[in-house]
Design an enzyme around this catalytic site. Structure first.
Site, PDB file in Angstrom:
ATOM      1  NE  ARG A 171       1.750  -8.772   6.753  1.00 42.94           N
ATOM      2  CZ  ARG A 171       1.055  -9.687   6.089  1.00 42.94           C
ATOM      3  NH1 ARG A 171      -0.034 -10.184   6.622  1.00 42.94           N
ATOM      4  NH2 ARG A 171       1.426 -10.097   4.900  1.00 42.94           N
ATOM      5  NE  ARG A 175      13.247 -16.052   9.911  1.00 40.92           N
ATOM      6  CZ  ARG A 175      12.881 -15.693   8.689  1.00 40.92           C
ATOM      7  NH1 ARG A 175      13.775 -15.198   7.874  1.00 40.92           N
ATOM      8  NH2 ARG A 175      11.649 -15.871   8.301  1.00 40.92           N
ATOM      9  NE  ARG A 247      -1.825   4.011   2.038  1.00 38.26           N
ATOM     10  CZ  ARG A 247      -1.540   5.290   1.836  1.00 38.26           C
ATOM     11  NH1 ARG A 247      -2.448   6.233   2.131  1.00 38.26           N
ATOM     12  NH2 ARG A 247      -0.371   5.661   1.338  1.00 38.26           N
ATOM     13  NE  ARG A 277       5.451  -4.627  -2.451  1.00 37.05           N
ATOM     14  CZ  ARG A 277       4.789  -5.541  -1.729  1.00 37.05           C
ATOM     15  NH1 ARG A 277       5.439  -6.307  -0.871  1.00 37.05           N
ATOM     16  NH2 ARG A 277       3.490  -5.685  -1.873  1.00 37.05           N
ATOM     17  CD  GLU A 298       3.487  -2.804  -4.290  1.00 33.46           C
ATOM     18  OE1 GLU A 298       4.051  -3.779  -4.857  1.00 33.46           O
ATOM     19  OE2 GLU A 298       2.912  -2.906  -3.206  1.00 33.46           O
ATOM     20  CE1 TYR A 346      -1.361  -7.421   4.613  1.00 36.71           C
ATOM     21  CE2 TYR A 346      -0.763  -5.825   6.273  1.00 36.71           C
ATOM     22  CZ  TYR A 346      -0.458  -6.511   5.127  1.00 36.71           C
ATOM     23  OH  TYR A 346       0.748  -6.289   4.511  1.00 36.71           O
ATOM     24  CG  ASP A 348      -0.744 -13.395   4.835  1.00 41.16           C
ATOM     25  OD1 ASP A 348      -0.647 -12.339   4.191  1.00 41.16           O
ATOM     26  OD2 ASP A 348      -0.029 -13.668   5.815  1.00 41.16           O
TER      27      ASP A 348
HETATM   28  N1  UDP Z   1       7.477  -3.134   6.366  1.00 43.09           N
HETATM   29  C1  UDP Z   1       8.435  -2.171   6.500  1.00 43.09           C
HETATM   30  N2  UDP Z   1       9.557  -2.247   5.729  1.00 43.09           N
HETATM   31  C2  UDP Z   1       9.724  -3.202   4.797  1.00 43.09           C
HETATM   32  C3  UDP Z   1       8.731  -4.203   4.650  1.00 43.09           C
HETATM   33  C4  UDP Z   1       7.600  -4.128   5.441  1.00 43.09           C
HETATM   34  O1  UDP Z   1       8.313  -1.264   7.307  1.00 43.09           O
HETATM   35  O2  UDP Z   1      10.767  -3.185   4.090  1.00 43.09           O
HETATM   36  C5  UDP Z   1       6.258  -3.022   7.200  1.00 43.09           C
HETATM   37  C6  UDP Z   1       5.187  -2.213   6.460  1.00 43.09           C
HETATM   38  O3  UDP Z   1       4.473  -1.428   7.385  1.00 43.09           O
HETATM   39  C7  UDP Z   1       4.334  -3.314   5.877  1.00 43.09           C
HETATM   40  C8  UDP Z   1       4.376  -4.383   6.970  1.00 43.09           C
HETATM   41  O4  UDP Z   1       5.710  -4.298   7.480  1.00 43.09           O
HETATM   42  O5  UDP Z   1       3.022  -2.874   5.614  1.00 43.09           O
HETATM   43  C9  UDP Z   1       4.060  -5.795   6.492  1.00 43.09           C
HETATM   44  O6  UDP Z   1       4.925  -6.140   5.450  1.00 43.09           O
HETATM   45  P1  UDP Z   1       4.594  -7.284   4.393  1.00 43.09           P
HETATM   46  O7  UDP Z   1       5.817  -7.529   3.603  1.00 43.09           O
HETATM   47  O8  UDP Z   1       3.971  -8.412   5.121  1.00 43.09           O
HETATM   48  O9  UDP Z   1       3.511  -6.529   3.469  1.00 43.09           O
HETATM   49  P2  UDP Z   1       2.759  -6.985   2.123  1.00 43.09           P
HETATM   50  O10 UDP Z   1       3.714  -7.788   1.283  1.00 43.09           O
HETATM   51  O11 UDP Z   1       1.521  -7.723   2.564  1.00 43.09           O
HETATM   52  O12 UDP Z   1       2.453  -5.653   1.499  1.00 43.09           O
END
Ligand code: UDP
Length: 381
Positions: A171, A175, A247, A277, A298, A346, A348
């Protein structure tokens, strides 16, 4: 036909409206007291800020039809999600970009230099990454993996990144430029009045009856010609084979004056920080003015029976239980499983809407051909 939709989230709303337009009589039920499922938004009474009650949702898509669809029900404001992460004592841009790489390694590399540099960090012995950790080591190497992904992922998923599918990390891109937009889709935005207002409008049709605070009852459901189930797949079968892993999230709300963190989403990569986060909701509506601010810390944990499921875990070992539930679902008649929970994927928001539109279209076709509607339009596997 008389159709029951279980769940008033995005899947239920979009399928409901499409079927209402086909002339069917629709009943949408939801156990909660609001529509919108986990996209629900509401103003914080303490600050007036529009809050994503079940965590941050940013709309992004490459699908023109889906973009036109949502714009038919809400005025979207352009919004770029610029996520930051605090890790090992510094703040970096996410997803990993040229700025992140240069800052992390104390360098001033240009794009091609950084590509060569990162290729040397990466573990080239991994050809086909089999899990999350291998995927990370293969593409960014151990140092970046440990700083940005390992701790966060252990907190988010509650297991070793080795037990998780590689697809979760796919996901996030890497870059080799300074672009710091989290998503790279053509269309990106926020509904000005929130997702709940948008979903309320989708459901606003004379053929649709929405019943909130209403739990599913199999006896009631039997009176309908067809059921679309957007609750948990295993929940439909009363968890009789055991529980699929999910989860859930806990949010610790706090308010402050002014600007708390300067961005909408700040991730915390270190495992010792207990939350994943902090979301500062007013940054999702930069066109509004608020003196005070509402934030959510969170925390992620395994969902117990009474918790709201958020993320299907899909551990490698769970595949066999999932297959057993799929077999049960395929043997059931008069029900179709939809959405993130119904198909245990999962998804979007844009994909959810795309699938919902396709599901309703297929229903119309099957009906015209007097053929049965399948249990799944998209296989959960
Ligand atoms: N992830 C991570 N570090 C970060 C952000 C994301 O390791 O700082 C990993 C983590 O396993 C997460 C996955 O990348 O579940 C997908 O992140 P995304 O931001 O798409 O998750 P969402 O916002 O759907 O919770």
């Amino acid at each position: 036909m008389d159709i029951l939709l279980v769940g008033a989230g995005l899947s239920g709303a979009v399928i409901g409206r499409s079927l209402a337009l086909q002339g069917h009589k629709i009943t949408v039920i939801d156990g909660r007291d609001h529509v919108g499922g986990n996209c629900h938004t509401a103003r914080d009474p303490d600050t007036g800020v529009m809050v994503h009650i079940y965590g941050p949702h940013i709309f992004h898509t490459d699908d023109d039809e889906v973009w036109d669809y949502v714009n038919g029900f809400a005025k979207f404001q352009s919004f770029k999600n610029r996520v930051k992460t605090t890790a090992q004592g510094a703040v970096y841009a996410l997803p990993i970009n040229l700025h992140t790489i240069n800052q992390f390694f104390g360098k001033t590399m240009r794009p091609t230099e950084a590509q060569t540099f990162l290729a040397a960090q990466a573990d080239a012995t991994i050809v086909e990454p089999q899990n999350f950790e291998e995927q990370a080591l293969r593409f960014v190497g151990r140092d970046l993996y440990e700083a940005f992904f390992e701790g966060y992922t252990i907190k988010q998923w509650g297991c070793s990144p080795r037990a998780l599918p590689a697809s979760i990390l796919k996901r996030l891109p890497v870059r080799f430029n300074y672009e710091d937009n989290y998503f790279f889709h053509k269309h990106q935005g926020m509904p000005r009045e929130g997702y709940t207002a948008m979903i309320t409008r989708i459901l606003d049709h004379e053929n649709i009856d929405v019943q909130l605070n209403t739990l599913f009852d199999a006896k009631v459901a039997a009176r309908f010609d067809h059921v679309f189930w957007s609750g948990p797949l295993d929940g439909y079968f009363d968890y009789k084979l055991g529980r699929l892993g999910y989860r859930t999230l806990d949010f610790e709300k706090f308010t402050a004056q002014g600007d708390y963190q300067g961005c909408a989403v700040m991730n915390y990569g270190d495992e010792k920080v207990p939350y994943t986060r902090i979301t500062e909701h007013k940054h999702f509506s930069p066109w509004e003015d608020h003196e005070n601010t509402t934030c959510y810390r969170e925390f992620s944990r395994a969902a117990g029976p009474a918790d709201i499921p958020y993320y299907p875990i899909r551990l490698v070992e769970e595949k066999s239980l999932l297959s057993d539930y799929i077999a049960l679902a395929e043997g059931a008649t008069g029900v179709t499983f939809v959405g993130r929970l119904g198909t245990y994927r999962y998804l979007d928001m844009d994909v959810t809407i795309r699938e919902a539109l396709d599901t309703a279209a297929l229903f119309g076709k099957k009906l015209a051909a007097s053929a049965p509607m399948p249990a799944f339009v998209k296989s959960p596997l």
